[in-house]
Design a protein around this motif. Structure first.
Motif: not given
Length: 891
Positions: A90-99, A131-147
């Motif tokens: 915020a000090e430099f006027g940047l926006k942020v997409t948090v993960g 929420v999550g990064n390539e979580t389904i691709y890595r097989g660490e969550q099912k679709i329903e759980g991630l939703i």
């Protein structure tokens, strides 16, 4: 000299011009705007955030830098230092997409979600939550759980919420798309084996695919990028030029169609070594926060001319020794200078690789160790190229004693027309009939003033010494017989006893082995060389009269011939020959000055010869065969002899190295160089070959299963180039200097390679022991072939190397990384010396080792195809009435 200098300047100019010609410059669309978003991770290289205060300053510096390049940053976690980013941004006027990093750890997932929600609630610059990064691709969550997790976050914040997944996960799971506020699709053409030329088209195509499948849904390409270094993946080639051109083309296309996107990533992440060779190299800034390319103008390598200067300067530096070569020809200088500049280009490539890559401890250690081993390998290759240039393109041998050359009468002391020669024949458990042939040949010498001292040592069995004593009586008073028991110092001890019984007026000492049949003109031809009072030693080559005993002996004989017709002739030009303990004549004064026969090495002959040279005496060499001995009976004996030579050679290195220091002896610079390179070329090359092969075996599972490839340009390709130089060296010099047929030459090559393991073991023995017992080489056909397989360890290592190459090829079929295929090829090449030993060990016990097999096969083949049988040559007699004729037949 003017011609040589002109050649060096010309080669240097051509080298510099080639750098100019091959300078890469590529065009790409200019970009003068601000990027919409960059992926950012505030991790230290070790992926550890330990000091919050210090880390916050680092983050502040990073974001200040990034604020000039982008409007927003994307995070992948909300803990481990990522929580510092939104307030500082915020000090430099940047926006942020948090993960929120999501995996199988339920407790961590809760912490990540809670941290992401808190950041979104308390920082107005947060514009989205992933929420999550390539979580389904890595097989660490099912679709329903991630939703469910996505819904939980959506209830807690009032900004857009999504998850980051590869584009095909969105395509194949429309229910996931329905649960998010916008689709955050990852399109990374490198990982899908697209070329850099196809990358932008592929990204735009996937973007349009998702737009068509989900009309009205906001589509964001949440990851697009290209690595600047690492290994290829099938058709996908990383590189600095490729990265710059791909990103500039992508940004231009994306802006033209109104695409929202995020570039992965802002800064290189060296800790991402676990993502394969390209993991650390996705940033548009390097780890020092410097731009890796410009966004406008032609794409060029900013450090290119620095590398060119390094290459040219190293080439010039390595070319300077050419100016010291006496009588060098222009073509000789051309080849040497071209090789020197090639090394310069390699050195520049090493600098470029070192400056453009990041190293964890293991990879840095492997690279440094590899370079340390490659330096002597490069020196060896350069020495071999120099020998090729000297023999193929130089002025020819000028110090070589040629049969029939005019010589002045030999006069030593008070004008003695025929100086007295004392010939010493040491013997240890030698077959009496063989030794009798040797003495009979000595008795036929066409020289009026000589004696022969026969010294049998440590041989208590009268069956070995009694017939020789009787034979010496028959030959006359010139022949002195000594039977010495309990002699210490091996062969040197026996020769010291022989010196004590030598005639006081003998000015020259001749040494021949117990199996050597000398020609009558040996002394008549070579003693006159001693008319020059500076000459301390004259050496004639070894040769053998039983090369037709078997195919194995045939190729052994060819292998020995190479040393005496190539290496010894060239070393003679620098007065730096290696003295071997047969067929040599030594001035008694020179021997006394050098200290006589020393018993502290098992190669007393080479030791004495080097001592004579160190005291400033001249030595001379002839490649005319004045005597013929017997080859080792078996492959076991051949290897034992080579082990003794190598071990003795290493003893000599340890004994004499101080004499190579400036001012420590009368050795000339050329002599120091010849001996140093000779030891490196023989002992060093064989030992290095084994060490590198074993280290490469250890590295195989790392390459095959950890996605860490060998950098081909600086480690593997030099090994292949060195092998090619060695092969060229062998073939060219054998064809020019050694009078053998092609088949024998190829067999000699196999025999030479087969002792790599043997020589390396000898060097290892020399490192850990000071003295090994003298091992007599079994000759005369009385030794039986050992029941033990004589290449067991060579077979083990050779098979492991081939298996390693197979593993690399099989595991690389999906990735098709070129460096790995090159590495596999290196393993195959490294297996050849070990497999050569296996081949000879098998040959020794097979029918094809006998010449009778080939004669009978030839006759049967002729009869089969209807040709008239041709009489095959018979095996030559073992008796040596005319050794020169036998030599010609053997060759």
């Amino acid at each position: 000299m003017r011609a040589v200098v002109a050649v060096l300047l010309c080669v240097t100019a051509v080298h510099a011009a080639l750098w100019g010609v091959f300078r890469q410059e590529q065009q790409a669309p200019d970009f003068r705007g601000i990027l919409p978003s960059l992926s950012y991770a505030p991790f230290e290289p070790g992926h550890i955030v330990a000091d919050v205060v210090a880390d916050s300053e680092k983050v502040r510096a990073d974001l200040k830098k990034l604020s000039t390049l982008t409007r927003a940053v994307r995070l992948y976690s909300s803990t481990e230092g990522n929580e510092l980013v939104p307030p500082i941004a915020a000090e430099f006027g940047l926006k942020v997409t948090v993960g929120a990093w999501i995996n199988k750890d339920v407790e961590r997932n809760e912490r990540e979600i809670e941290a992401a929600v808190n950041l979104a609630r308390h920082n107005s610059d947060v514009i989205g939550v992933v929420v999550g990064n390539e979580t389904i691709y890595r097989g660490e969550q099912k679709i329903e759980g991630l939703i469910d997790l996505i819904k939980k976050v959506k209830k807690s914040v009032n900004i857009p919420v999504t998850t980051g997944e590869i584009w095909n996960i969105w395509r194949d799971n429309p229910e996931l798309a329905s649960s998010v506020d916008f689709i955050a699709a990852h399109v990374l053409p490198y990982w899908e084996n697209f070329t850099d030329k196809q990358a932008v088209d592929q990204a735009v195509d996937r973007y349009e695919l998702l737009r068509n499948q989900f009309p009205g849904k906001r589509i964001v390409i949440a990851e697009f990028g290209w690595p600047s270094a690492g290994y290829n993946l099938r058709n996908a080639d990383p590189g600095p030029f490729e990265q710059a051109v791909v990103l500039r083309n992508f940004v231009a296309r994306a802006d033209a169609i109104g695409m929202e996107y995020n570039i992965v990533e802002a800064i290189d992440q060296p800790w991402k070594f676990f993502e394969g060779g390209v993991g650390p190299y996705w940033g548009i800034l390097n780890a020092e926060r410097e731009p890796k390319f410009t966004w406008t103008g032609p794409v060029v390598n900013a450090n290119y001319w620095k590398l060119a200067i390094i290459a040219v300067l190293v080439g010039i530096l390595m070319s300077l020794p050419i100016l010291r070569l006496e009588g060098a020809t222009a073509m000789q200088a051309l080849l040497l200078s071209a090789a020197a500049n090639g090394v310069g280009a390699w050195v520049a490539t090493v600098f470029a690789y070192w400056a453009g890559h990041y190293f964890v401890f293991g990879s840095a250690f492997a690279l440094i160790l590899g370079l340390i081993l490659l330096v002597p390998l490069v020196l060896i290759a350069m020495a071999r190229i120099e020998e090729i240039a000297a023999i193929a393109l130089g002025r020819g041998a000028r110090r070589l004693i040629v049969k029939g050359m005019p010589v002045v009468p030999a006069t030593i002391g008070e004008a003695v027309a025929f100086p007295k020669v004392s010939i010493h024949v040491p013997a240890y458990f030698e077959p009496p009939d063989m030794l009798k042939q040797t003495l009979d040949a000595v008795s036929r010498l066409d020289y009026p003033n000589f004696e022969c001292v026969v010294i049998i040592n440590n041989t208590p069995d009268p069956e070995f010494w009694q017939p020789i004593q009787d034979h010496c009586r028959v030959l006359g008073e010139r022949f002195k017989f000594i039977n010495a028991e309990k002699v210490e110092g091996f062969k040197a001890g026996a020769l010291r006893i022989a010196m004590a019984r030598t005639a006081v007026d003998a000015e020259i000492i001749g040494i021949i082995d117990a199996d050597y049949v000398v020609q009558p003109d040996w002394l008549k031809d070579l003693v006159p060389v001693f008319a020059d009072p500076r000459v301390g030693l004259v050496q004639a080559p070894q040769d053998h009269r039983d090369g037709d005993r078997s195919l194995m002996h045939y190729i052994m004989n060819g292998e020995y011939a190479g040393f005496f017709d190539i290496g010894m002739v060239q070393r003679n030009e620098a007065n730096a020959i290696i003295v071997h303990g047969t067929m040599c004549l030594i001035r008694r004064t020179a021997m006394d000055m050098a200290g006589g026969w020393a018993g502290d090495t098992i190669c007393e002959d080479t030791d004495l010869g080097l001592g004579i040279i160190e005291h400033g005496w001249l030595t001379h060499y002839t490649n005319h065969r004045y005597g013929h001995g017997l080859l080792p009976d078996t492959y076991e004996a051949f290897k034992k002899q080579r082990h003794r030579w190598a071990y003795g050679g290493f003893q000599i290195v340890k004994k004499h190295w101080r004499r190579f220091l400036p001012g420590a002896s009368r050795l000339s610079p050329d002599q120091r160089r010849e001996f140093a390179l000779g030891w490196l070329n023989w002992l060093g090359a064989e030992s290095l070959g084994v060490v590198v092969a074993i280290l490469n075996l250890i590295w195989v599972p790392i390459v095959a299963f950890a996605d860490i490839a060998i950098p081909d340009k600086i480690l593997t390709l030099p090994i292949i180039a060195s092998f090619a130089v060695s092969l060229l060296h062998f073939v060219v010099l054998y064809r020019l200097r050694v009078p053998v047929k092609i088949g024998q030459m190829l067999g000699a090559m196999v025999a030479a390679m087969s002792v790599q393991w043997t020589v390396s073991r000898a060097v290892a023995n020399g490192l850990i022991t000071d003295h090994l017992a003298f091992a007599r080489t079994s000759k005369g056909g009385f030794s039986l072939v050992s029941v033990e397989f004589q290449a067991f360890w060579e077979a083990v290592i050779g098979v492991l190397l081939l298996a390693g190459a197979a593993v690399l090829v099989i595991t690389n079929n999906d990735k098709q990384v070129r460096e790995i295929y090159v590495f596999a090829a290196v393993l195959v090449l490294e297996s050849l010396p070990f497999l050569s030993a296996v081949a000879i060990a098998i040959l020794e016990n097979s029918r094809i080792n006998e010449f009778s097999f080939w004669r009978n096969t030839g006759v049967r083949t002729a009869e089969l195809i209807g040709l008239r049988p041709v009489a095959m040559p018979t095996v030559a007699s073992a008796s040596p009435p005319v050794p020169s004729e036998i030599h010609r037949e053997a060759n």
